[in-house]
Design an enzyme around this catalytic site. Structure first.
Site, PDB file in Angstrom:
ATOM      1  CB  THR A 132      -0.949  -0.007   1.213  1.00  0.00           C
ATOM      2  OG1 THR A 132      -1.835  -1.108   1.036  1.00  0.00           O
ATOM      3  CG2 THR A 132      -1.757   1.276   1.303  1.00  0.00           C
ATOM      4  CD  GLU A 199      -2.130  12.609   8.149  1.00  0.00           C
ATOM      5  OE1 GLU A 199      -1.984  12.874   9.342  1.00  0.00           O
ATOM      6  OE2 GLU A 199      -2.593  11.532   7.729  1.00  0.00           O
ATOM      7  CG  ASP A 251      -5.914  -3.815   1.396  1.00  0.00           C
ATOM      8  OD1 ASP A 251      -5.239  -4.516   0.626  1.00  0.00           O
ATOM      9  OD2 ASP A 251      -5.579  -3.596   2.573  1.00  0.00           O
ATOM     10  CG  HIS A 299      -1.986  -3.555  -3.457  1.00  0.00           C
ATOM     11  ND1 HIS A 299      -3.024  -4.320  -2.958  1.00  0.00           N
ATOM     12  CD2 HIS A 299      -1.690  -2.663  -2.473  1.00  0.00           C
ATOM     13  CE1 HIS A 299      -3.327  -3.921  -1.735  1.00  0.00           C
ATOM     14  NE2 HIS A 299      -2.537  -2.896  -1.420  1.00  0.00           N
TER      15      HIS A 299
HETATM   16 ZN   LIG Z   1      -3.468  -4.502   2.045  1.00  0.00          ZN
END
Ligand SMILES: [Zn+2]
Length: 475
Positions: A132, A199, A251, A299
């Site tokens: 990620t 951030e 996910d 992904h």
């Molecule tokens: Zn993941």
């Protein structure tokens, strides 16, 4: 034309000419008169020949014009903005949206974007490792993890010993120039509703409260969409030109239940409804056709289960792998032995054991010195990458020791050539052709595409300069 010209006929070699004059035949018209005086029939022949040639030339020219005008489609060009004063891009990530999920159930809103926009026909290719944080940051910087510095979701800096986690917002970790920084450095406004790295204060980007949301996974997805829509109610000089929007699903479900479960189907349907909410909100404001919406994932996902485990303790007849050496196990096995241990020897002894046929599933893991990894993975140049990397085949996992933990679910992070690791790329907006399909490409290309739409001067990156010109319509 050549076949119609009066070509001299060459006799076959074995055909002896009776008269040398007939060896090369001129028009086969017997001439009763002397050869020096032209006969009427010769005039007629020449006349017919010339007219035939002219008419053929004219008809060929017409045929050429006709064919070329028919085979050249009318060129689709970028639509001009009807309401917005400047281009705006909304970049949406649906985490772990494996390519193919869009067919799991009815997804009318996603398919509306596909039908009227441009799609990577066989999916978007993530960077390695297909995790990620590395991938989200590659999408917004155009850099491979080696160069943007986020080489894993969690890693240790080998020089300082400090640990990077998904909560690390210090700018020293985050290299390269993310799109929100490019935007504000060039005097425009950007807004982020979550994105790894958003951030972090970099350049003129200070993550201001008005435009930058601090990560909180419990904020309902609908609220995120509505906040983004609210930016379009601002005066044009306050309206961001670049907006990110992030959803943790599917996910989240993929890890728990694997890619083939009704829970995934439900999560995909929910994502589709959020896209519908966004589209209708933009339509209500009369700006849907002006805004560029890019929907993608970071992904894919593959099913994992207890039967596909490799235990490092099984390697002990060849080499003892100390737990302190192991930076991460699955799906990127990363090992940093102490400095008095030969790296090459660790790799060769591990591979000897794994390929011996005596280790369960040993053939599904291969160890490399990072500099020996396939160059297509671009996973060597950073000092942050541990010196020894193991590549697992999709669906396999590594653990240090046998335990009673039993779980079946899903994972990602594997080699990015695995089709299961692919995600989606769907783009709808004034500069994207309608119903257009493009070949799969790596996500490092996206930075240049967005910079081009927003007419920004992009920072140096790993994408190719020509890619944006190829995927975008001429404006
Ligand atoms: Zn993941």
């Amino acid at each position: 034309m050549a076949s119609l010209s009066p070509q001299p006929r060459k006799l076959p070699a074995d055909e002896e000419p009776a008269d040398p004059k007939t060896a090369l035949l001129t028009p086969p018209v017997p001439s009763p008169s002397s050869p020096s005086s032209p006969s009427p029939s010769r005039f007629l022949f020449a006349f017919l020949l010339v007219t035939t040639c002219i008419s053929l030339a004219i008809s060929s020219a017409f045929a050429f014009l006709l064919l070329t005008s028919n085979s050249k489609p009318v060129k689709e060009v970028a639509r001009s903005l009807s309401k917005l004063p400047h281009p705006v891009v909304i970049l949406i990530s649906s985490d772990g949206f494996r390519f193919g999920y869009q067919f799991k159930t009815s997804t009318p809103n996603i398919h509306r974007l596909i039908r009227n926009g441009t799609e990577a026909e066989t999916g978007l290719i993530p960077v390695f490792p297909t995790l990620t944080f590395p991938n989200h940051y590659s999408i917004v910087t155009g850099l491979y993890p080696t160069y943007h510095g986020i080489i894993n979701n969690r890693f240790t800096d080998p020089v300082t010993g400090e640990v990077f986690t998904m909560q690390s917002h210090e700018s020293k970790w985050w290299l390269g120039e993310p799109l929100w920084e490019t935007v504000v450095n060039q005097g425009k406004k950007a807004a982020t509703f979550f994105w790894p790295g958003s951030e972090v204060k970099k350049g003129k980007w200070s993550c201001p409260d008005k435009y930058c949301q601090h990560y909180n996974g419990s904020v309902p997805f609908e609220e995120r969409v509505d906040t983004v829509l609210g930016y379009f109610d601002l005066p044009s000089n306050e309206m961001p030109v670049f907006i990110t929007l992030y959803f943790e699903d599917p996910d989240h479900q993929g890890h728990q239940v694997g890619p083939d479960d009704p829970e995934i189907t439900n999560a995909v349907a929910h994502i589709d409804s959020l896209i519908g909410r966004l589209i209708s909100g933009l339509e209500k404001r009369g700006v849907f056709e002006d805004v560029t919406v890019i929907l993608l994932g970071d992904h894919g996902m593959v099913g994992t289960c207890d039967k596909k485990l490799i235990y490092l303790e099984d390697l002990s007849p060849w080499i003892e792998i100390e737990s302190e050496w192991v930076q991460s196990t699955t799906p990127v096995l990363a090992i940093t032995p102490p400095s008095n241990v030969s790296l090459a020897e660790v790799v060769s002894k591990m591979n000897e054991g794994l390929s011996s046929g005596k280790i369960e599933h040993g053939n599904y893991l291969k160890m490399f010195l990072k500099e020996d990894l396939p160059t297509r993975l671009h996973y060597a140049a950073s000092y942050r990458i541990p010196p020894i990397i193991g590549l697992l085949q999709e669906g396999y996992k590594v653990e240090l020791k046998r335990s009673d933990n039993k779980e079946c679910g899903g994972a990602h992070g594997y080699d990015n050539t695995n089709f299961s690791m692919r995600t989606i790329f769907i783009a709808h907006g004034p500069q994207f052709g309608k119903g257009r399909k493009v070949k799969s490409f790596e996500n490092v290309q996206i930075y240049n595409v967005i910079a081009s739409i927003l007419k920004l001067k992009g920072a140096a990156n790993n994408g190719s300069e020509s890619f944006a010109d190829n995927i975008l319509l001429e404006s």
